[in-house]
Design an enzyme around this catalytic site. Structure first.
Site, PDB file in Angstrom:
ATOM      1  N   ALA A 178       2.190  -0.883  -8.621  1.00 42.21           N
ATOM      2  CA  ALA A 178       1.674  -1.344  -9.927  1.00 42.21           C
ATOM      3  C   ALA A 178       0.828  -0.221 -10.535  1.00 42.21           C
ATOM      4  O   ALA A 178      -0.322  -0.416 -10.942  1.00 42.21           O
ATOM      5  CB  ALA A 178       0.873  -2.642  -9.778  1.00 42.21           C
ATOM      6  N   GLN A 223      -4.289  -6.977   4.529  1.00 39.18           N
ATOM      7  CA  GLN A 223      -5.582  -6.915   3.851  1.00 39.18           C
ATOM      8  C   GLN A 223      -5.800  -8.085   2.886  1.00 39.18           C
ATOM      9  O   GLN A 223      -6.770  -8.112   2.153  1.00 39.18           O
ATOM     10  CB  GLN A 223      -5.779  -5.563   3.159  1.00 39.18           C
ATOM     11  CG  GLN A 223      -4.885  -5.289   1.967  1.00 39.18           C
ATOM     12  CD  GLN A 223      -4.997  -3.841   1.498  1.00 39.18           C
ATOM     13  OE1 GLN A 223      -4.526  -2.923   2.144  1.00 39.18           O
ATOM     14  NE2 GLN A 223      -5.640  -3.628   0.361  1.00 39.18           N
ATOM     15  N   GLY A 240      -5.030   5.268 -13.698  1.00 40.91           N
ATOM     16  CA  GLY A 240      -5.996   5.558 -12.624  1.00 40.91           C
ATOM     17  C   GLY A 240      -5.297   6.168 -11.419  1.00 40.91           C
ATOM     18  O   GLY A 240      -5.747   7.184 -10.872  1.00 40.91           O
ATOM     19  N   HIS A 241      -4.163   5.560 -11.009  1.00 42.65           N
ATOM     20  CA  HIS A 241      -3.416   6.110  -9.871  1.00 42.65           C
ATOM     21  C   HIS A 241      -2.904   7.515 -10.203  1.00 42.65           C
ATOM     22  O   HIS A 241      -2.894   8.398  -9.350  1.00 42.65           O
ATOM     23  CB  HIS A 241      -2.194   5.236  -9.551  1.00 42.65           C
ATOM     24  CG  HIS A 241      -2.539   3.860  -9.072  1.00 42.65           C
ATOM     25  ND1 HIS A 241      -2.275   2.732  -9.824  1.00 42.65           N
ATOM     26  CD2 HIS A 241      -3.104   3.429  -7.926  1.00 42.65           C
ATOM     27  CE1 HIS A 241      -2.672   1.667  -9.146  1.00 42.65           C
ATOM     28  NE2 HIS A 241      -3.175   2.050  -8.007  1.00 42.65           N
ATOM     29  N   LYS A 252     -13.408   3.431  -7.824  1.00 40.68           N
ATOM     30  CA  LYS A 252     -13.534   2.020  -8.206  1.00 40.68           C
ATOM     31  C   LYS A 252     -13.694   1.140  -6.967  1.00 40.68           C
ATOM     32  O   LYS A 252     -14.454   0.204  -6.952  1.00 40.68           O
ATOM     33  CB  LYS A 252     -12.355   1.543  -9.040  1.00 40.68           C
ATOM     34  CG  LYS A 252     -12.688   0.178  -9.654  1.00 40.68           C
ATOM     35  CD  LYS A 252     -11.638  -0.295 -10.592  1.00 40.68           C
ATOM     36  CE  LYS A 252     -10.509  -0.953  -9.865  1.00 40.68           C
ATOM     37  NZ  LYS A 252     -10.906  -2.162  -9.116  1.00 40.68           N
ATOM     38  N   ASP A 253     -12.952   1.490  -5.897  1.00 40.95           N
ATOM     39  CA  ASP A 253     -13.108   0.776  -4.632  1.00 40.95           C
ATOM     40  C   ASP A 253     -14.088   1.564  -3.775  1.00 40.95           C
ATOM     41  O   ASP A 253     -13.714   2.150  -2.751  1.00 40.95           O
ATOM     42  CB  ASP A 253     -11.743   0.648  -3.939  1.00 40.95           C
ATOM     43  CG  ASP A 253     -10.778  -0.176  -4.770  1.00 40.95           C
ATOM     44  OD1 ASP A 253     -11.008  -1.376  -4.899  1.00 40.95           O
ATOM     45  OD2 ASP A 253      -9.813   0.391  -5.323  1.00 40.95           O
ATOM     46  N   MET A 257      -0.869   0.532  -3.624  1.00 39.69           N
ATOM     47  CA  MET A 257      -0.061  -0.679  -3.449  1.00 39.69           C
ATOM     48  C   MET A 257       0.890  -0.827  -4.645  1.00 39.69           C
ATOM     49  O   MET A 257       1.338  -1.931  -4.961  1.00 39.69           O
ATOM     50  CB  MET A 257      -0.963  -1.910  -3.311  1.00 39.69           C
ATOM     51  CG  MET A 257      -1.872  -1.801  -2.081  1.00 39.69           C
ATOM     52  SD  MET A 257      -2.445  -3.389  -1.458  1.00 39.69           S
ATOM     53  CE  MET A 257      -3.352  -3.995  -2.851  1.00 39.69           C
ATOM     54  N   GLY A 296      -9.739   6.171  -5.093  1.00 41.18           N
ATOM     55  CA  GLY A 296     -10.523   6.003  -6.320  1.00 41.18           C
ATOM     56  C   GLY A 296     -11.923   5.467  -6.036  1.00 41.18           C
ATOM     57  O   GLY A 296     -12.111   4.642  -5.142  1.00 41.18           O
TER      58      GLY A 296
HETATM   59  O1  PAF Z   1      -6.628   0.676  -2.690  1.00 39.77           O
HETATM   60  C1  PAF Z   1      -5.487   0.273  -2.381  1.00 39.77           C
HETATM   61  O2  PAF Z   1      -4.576   0.245  -3.199  1.00 39.77           O
HETATM   62  C2  PAF Z   1      -5.247  -0.216  -0.962  1.00 39.77           C
HETATM   63  O3  PAF Z   1      -6.353  -0.875  -0.440  1.00 39.77           O
HETATM   64  C3  PAF Z   1      -4.781   0.909  -0.009  1.00 39.77           C
HETATM   65  C4  PAF Z   1      -5.842   1.964   0.169  1.00 39.77           C
HETATM   66  C5  PAF Z   1      -3.506   1.542  -0.551  1.00 39.77           C
HETATM   67  C6  PAF Z   1      -4.471   0.322   1.374  1.00 39.77           C
HETATM   68  O4  PAF Z   1      -3.487  -0.649   1.316  1.00 39.77           O
END
Ligand code: PAF
Length: 284
Positions: A32, A61, A36-37, A149-150, A30, A147
């Site tokens: 930002a 979401q 980590g990304h 983390k989620d 998303m 990740g």
């Molecule tokens: O983890 C995220 O950043 C979001 O939940 C994702 C997987 C990009 C879906 O919008």
């Protein structure tokens, strides 16, 4: 690096690349972006010919009381990060491109989306699975990187891929932390200095719990109680949940059994900022 805003154009490019025999690695985000990304992008880069980074703050979401409008949007910064990492394409659609006014088809992982995060964010995972399925249909990934983390999100996406026969391998990358232990998150920017200091208790409590397991504690309820006691010592903390789940099924074990893997999952508010963190442990 090309920036693509239209779904049809991205889909045509991805499909042509596949016909040319290229493998595609996708990193859904998303925006930002933080270190980590970037670690996810580096994994995708190593394991595929072409990397597509998707940046889309997905409205479906977020519940109306959540931080959708306030969610950090830093596209210019994200773009330079992506360029440095040699991303091939950024897919960066508008909300109207992803959800027309007559949109009505959702994907939902029925059981696991209701527990833990789902208890506090009832529509969250339905939005996640729906957008990830759309992104997969648009980008045709061989692999997609998420990740740890989620952890519940990653589990649900793996479930969706298996249940609906997506031809994509899901890779779950380790959590990136600051030197003092805070799990990297785009939401960390909301924390005051004091709240950030309090939030360090998350990784500290997970570390202590791991040590307790190492010394033989096998009762999940006892461990959850001990973690809660530690987190409650911080002024700005308010626990949403502390739960131990079996990592392979996302069910609650009565006892920690040798040979199994578990997650200890935390969701805690510090002031107005809600953070999640976890640790995966193999029971020896
Ligand atoms: O983890 C995220 O950043 C979001 O939940 C994702 C997987 C990009 C879906 O919008």
């Amino acid at each position: 690096m090309k920036i693509i805003k239209k779904a049809k154009q991205m889909q045509t490019i991805a499909h042509k690349l596949k016909l040319m025999g290229k493998t595609i690695g996708v990193v859904p985000t998303m925006g930002a972006l933080h270190e980590g990304h970037l670690s996810l992008v580096r994994i995708a880069k190593k394991q595929s010919d072409i990397v597509i980074l998707t940046i889309f703050v997905n409205p479906s979401q977020f519940s109306p009381n959540e931080d959708f409008s306030k969610y950090p949007r830093t596209f210019n910064n994200d773009k330079s990060f992506a360029q440095k990492e040699k991303v091939d394409y950024i897919f960066y659609p508008e909300a109207s491109e992803m959800y027309g006014t007559d949109f009505e088809t959702y994907i939902n992982c029925e059981k696991t989306s209701k527990m833990l995060e789902g208890e506090f964010r009832p529509i969250h995972f339905r939005g996640v699975t729906t957008i990830v399925a759309k992104l997969f249909n648009i980008t045709e990934p061989n692999i997609a990187v998420f990740g740890q983390k989620d952890a519940q999100q990653a589990f649900i996406i793996e479930k969706m891929v298996k249940d609906l026969n997506f031809n994509t391998k899901i890779i779950i990358a380790p959590i990136c932390r600051t030197k003092d232990g805070l799990a990297l998150s785009s939401r960390n920017v909301y924390l005051s200095i004091f709240e950030r200091d309090d939030a360090l208790i998350l990784s500290e409590s997970l570390k202590i719990a791991k040590e307790r397991i190492g010394k033989g504690e096998r009762n999940p309820k006892q461990l959850q109680k001990e973690i809660r006691k530690i987190i409650d010592t911080r002024n700005s903390s308010k626990v949403d949940y502390i739960r131990i789940v079996d990592a392979s099924s996302f069910t609650y074990p009565d006892k920690l059994v040798k040979g199994t893997e578990i997650y200890i999952l935390l969701a805690v508010r510090f002031g107005k900022t809600r953070l999640i963190d976890n640790i995966k442990i193999k029971i020896k």
